[in-house]
Design an enzyme around this catalytic site. Structure first.
Site, PDB file in Angstrom:
ATOM      1  N   SER A 143      19.048   9.805  72.950  1.00 34.02           N
ATOM      2  CA  SER A 143      19.040   8.383  73.305  1.00 34.02           C
ATOM      3  C   SER A 143      19.646   8.269  74.695  1.00 34.02           C
ATOM      4  CB  SER A 143      19.916   7.613  72.308  1.00 34.02           C
ATOM      5  OG  SER A 143      20.166   6.296  72.765  1.00 34.02           O
ATOM      6  N   TYR A 156      27.232   6.786  67.101  1.00 40.15           N
ATOM      7  CA  TYR A 156      25.907   6.940  67.727  1.00 40.15           C
ATOM      8  C   TYR A 156      26.066   7.703  69.048  1.00 40.15           C
ATOM      9  CZ  TYR A 156      21.024   5.761  68.674  1.00 40.15           C
ATOM     10  OH  TYR A 156      19.665   5.828  68.911  1.00 40.15           O
TER      11      TYR A 156
HETATM   12  N1  NAD Z   1      14.699   2.289  68.806  1.00 40.40           N
HETATM   13  C1  NAD Z   1      15.467   2.552  69.853  1.00 40.40           C
HETATM   14  O1  NAD Z   1      15.775   1.661  70.672  1.00 40.40           O
HETATM   15  C2  NAD Z   1      15.948   3.959  70.082  1.00 40.40           C
HETATM   16  C3  NAD Z   1      16.485   4.259  71.350  1.00 40.40           C
HETATM   17  C4  NAD Z   1      16.932   5.549  71.573  1.00 40.40           C
HETATM   18  C5  NAD Z   1      16.831   6.505  70.597  1.00 40.40           C
HETATM   19  N2  NAD Z   1      16.316   6.174  69.370  1.00 40.40           N
HETATM   20  C6  NAD Z   1      16.235   7.230  68.363  1.00 40.40           C
HETATM   21  O2  NAD Z   1      14.884   7.362  67.953  1.00 40.40           O
HETATM   22  C7  NAD Z   1      14.837   7.967  66.663  1.00 40.40           C
HETATM   23  C8  NAD Z   1      13.869   7.200  65.783  1.00 40.40           C
HETATM   24  O3  NAD Z   1      14.435   5.911  65.533  1.00 40.40           O
HETATM   25  P1  NAD Z   1      13.569   4.565  65.528  1.00 40.40           P
HETATM   26  O4  NAD Z   1      14.138   3.700  66.561  1.00 40.40           O
HETATM   27  O5  NAD Z   1      12.140   4.853  65.520  1.00 40.40           O
HETATM   28  O6  NAD Z   1      14.068   3.940  64.132  1.00 40.40           O
HETATM   29  P2  NAD Z   1      13.297   3.609  62.761  1.00 40.40           P
HETATM   30  O7  NAD Z   1      14.370   3.205  61.817  1.00 40.40           O
HETATM   31  O8  NAD Z   1      12.191   2.660  63.019  1.00 40.40           O
HETATM   32  O9  NAD Z   1      12.701   5.024  62.336  1.00 40.40           O
HETATM   33  C9  NAD Z   1      13.543   6.065  61.919  1.00 40.40           C
HETATM   34  C10 NAD Z   1      12.911   6.779  60.744  1.00 40.40           C
HETATM   35  O10 NAD Z   1      13.801   7.850  60.358  1.00 40.40           O
HETATM   36  C11 NAD Z   1      13.878   7.868  58.956  1.00 40.40           C
HETATM   37  N3  NAD Z   1      15.137   8.496  58.549  1.00 40.40           N
HETATM   38  C12 NAD Z   1      16.384   7.993  58.622  1.00 40.40           C
HETATM   39  N4  NAD Z   1      17.255   8.868  58.103  1.00 40.40           N
HETATM   40  C13 NAD Z   1      16.545   9.938  57.689  1.00 40.40           C
HETATM   41  C14 NAD Z   1      16.888  11.159  57.056  1.00 40.40           C
HETATM   42  N5  NAD Z   1      18.148  11.451  56.723  1.00 40.40           N
HETATM   43  N6  NAD Z   1      15.892  12.051  56.800  1.00 40.40           N
HETATM   44  C15 NAD Z   1      14.614  11.755  57.104  1.00 40.40           C
HETATM   45  N7  NAD Z   1      14.224  10.603  57.671  1.00 40.40           N
HETATM   46  C16 NAD Z   1      15.188   9.702  57.966  1.00 40.40           C
HETATM   47  C17 NAD Z   1      13.790   6.423  58.525  1.00 40.40           C
HETATM   48  O11 NAD Z   1      13.387   6.304  57.157  1.00 40.40           O
HETATM   49  C18 NAD Z   1      12.760   5.871  59.502  1.00 40.40           C
HETATM   50  O12 NAD Z   1      11.458   5.990  58.983  1.00 40.40           O
HETATM   51  C19 NAD Z   1      16.281   7.989  66.165  1.00 40.40           C
HETATM   52  O13 NAD Z   1      16.820   9.275  66.349  1.00 40.40           O
HETATM   53  C20 NAD Z   1      16.961   6.994  67.068  1.00 40.40           C
HETATM   54  O14 NAD Z   1      18.347   7.233  67.176  1.00 40.40           O
HETATM   55  C21 NAD Z   1      15.881   4.917  69.097  1.00 40.40           C
END
Ligand code: NAD
Length: 279
Positions: A143, A156
């Site tokens: 991130s 985080y």
């Molecule tokens: N959305 C943002 O703004 C953003 C920014 C930077 C980084 N990220 C990172 O992107 C990645 C994806 O997140 P997102 O934003 O798409 O969120 P999201 O919640 O839409 O998707 C995350 C997915 O991961 C799954 N998940 C959670 N814990 C899990 C586990 N223990 N085992 C297997 N699956 C699991 C959830 O069920 C979900 O389907 C994460 O690592 C998040 O930290 C997100």
């Protein structure tokens, strides 16, 4: 990486948000997909949707924090498609609140999923990728918080900075071996997703901050836009993937603060999306 039937991509956290966007883009490129998530229903619906469009996909319900389940995911990829070309260690969760008010269980969950999930992916899949003796690529989702800390997001920040460190270390180690396996670390700013649903708010300050974060994320870059940038970086075997260029001044400010030994200064714009500043 190419083979006759299309490369095989394993994607964790595939059922939602960024993972779902990566799955859609990989499918459009003719890849075969091994989709993993702990959300069984969401995962199955994505898999069914892709298969209906003619994509070769398999769903494997996996909690990335459990190494045995990650080993099962690797075995599933090998049994179904004979190997792996791309591994996306993407699953992650959110936790806001004052550092000292976040409970042991909340800290542990963040360490288990955000750091443990990536570590389990590396320890389980890298030996397989090396044994294949051909090009393969690992993409770890960190991130912007992996590069720049903000208040009220300690677990985080900590886990994402660990993912950046782990990714850089892996990059150096694979280069030392002269292995054809390469690494990227994805450091996005806000991307429209469901991540705030995973936030276990710890306190009053955390709840107002999490509302602000929720709004910022809802207005973020789309997962499809992000996926296009990620795959362009993979094509170049580029290690750093920073899709939100508008955050670079915050990173520069942090580096200058370290080099000049001045105290860190947080600005709210550090976590706000600068019109997802692609340029
Ligand atoms: N959305 C943002 O703004 C953003 C920014 C930077 C980084 N990220 C990172 O992107 C990645 C994806 O997140 P997102 O934003 O798409 O969120 P999201 O919640 O839409 O998707 C995350 C997915 O991961 C799954 N998940 C959670 N814990 C899990 C586990 N223990 N085992 C297997 N699956 C699991 C959830 O069920 C979900 O389907 C994460 O690592 C998040 O930290 C997100």
């Amino acid at each position: 990486m190419n083979n006759e039937q299309g490369p095989v991509a394993v994607i964790t956290g595939a059922a939602s948000g960024i993972g779902r966007g990566l799955a859609g883009h990989a499918a459009a490129r003719g890849m075969r997909l091994v989709l993993a998530d702990r959300d069984a229903a969401g995962l199955q619906s994505l898999c069914d949707e892709l298969k209906a469009g003619g994509v070769q996909a398999v769903a494997c319900v996996t909690d990335v924090g459990d190494v045995q389940q990650v080993e099962r995911l690797r075995d599933c990829a090998v049994e179904q498609f004979g190997g792996v070309d791309l591994l996306f260690n993407n699953a992650g969760v959110m936790q806001t609140g004052f550092s000292w008010e976040i409970t042991d269980a909340q800290w542990q969950r963040m360490l288990d999923v955000n750091l443990g999930g990536v570590l389990n992916g590396i320890r389980t899949f890298v030996p397989l990728l090396l044994s294949q003796g051909r090009g393969a690529h690992v993409i770890n989702t960190a991130s912007l918080a992996g590069l720049v800390s903000s208040p009220l997001m300690a677990p985080y920040n900590v886990t994402k900075q660990a993912v950046v460190a782990l990714s850089e270390t892996l990059h150096y180690e694979l280069a030392m071996l002269g292995a054809p396996v390469t690494v990227s670390v994805l450091c996005p700013g806000p991307v429209a997703s469901e991540i705030m649903a995973s936030n276990q708010v710890a306190d009053s300050a955390g709840s107002s901050f999490s509302q602000l974060l929720d709004n910022t994320i809802r207005q973020g870059m789309t997962p499809a836009e992000l996926a296009a940038q990620v795959f362009a970086a993979i094509d170049e075997k580029r290690f750093w993937i920073l899709p939100h260029k508008g955050f670079k001044p915050a990173l520069e400010r942090r580096v200058q603060s370290i080099l000049q030994e001045t105290n860190p200064l947080f600005q709210m714009t550090d976590v706000e999306d600068d019109a997802h500043a692609a340029g």
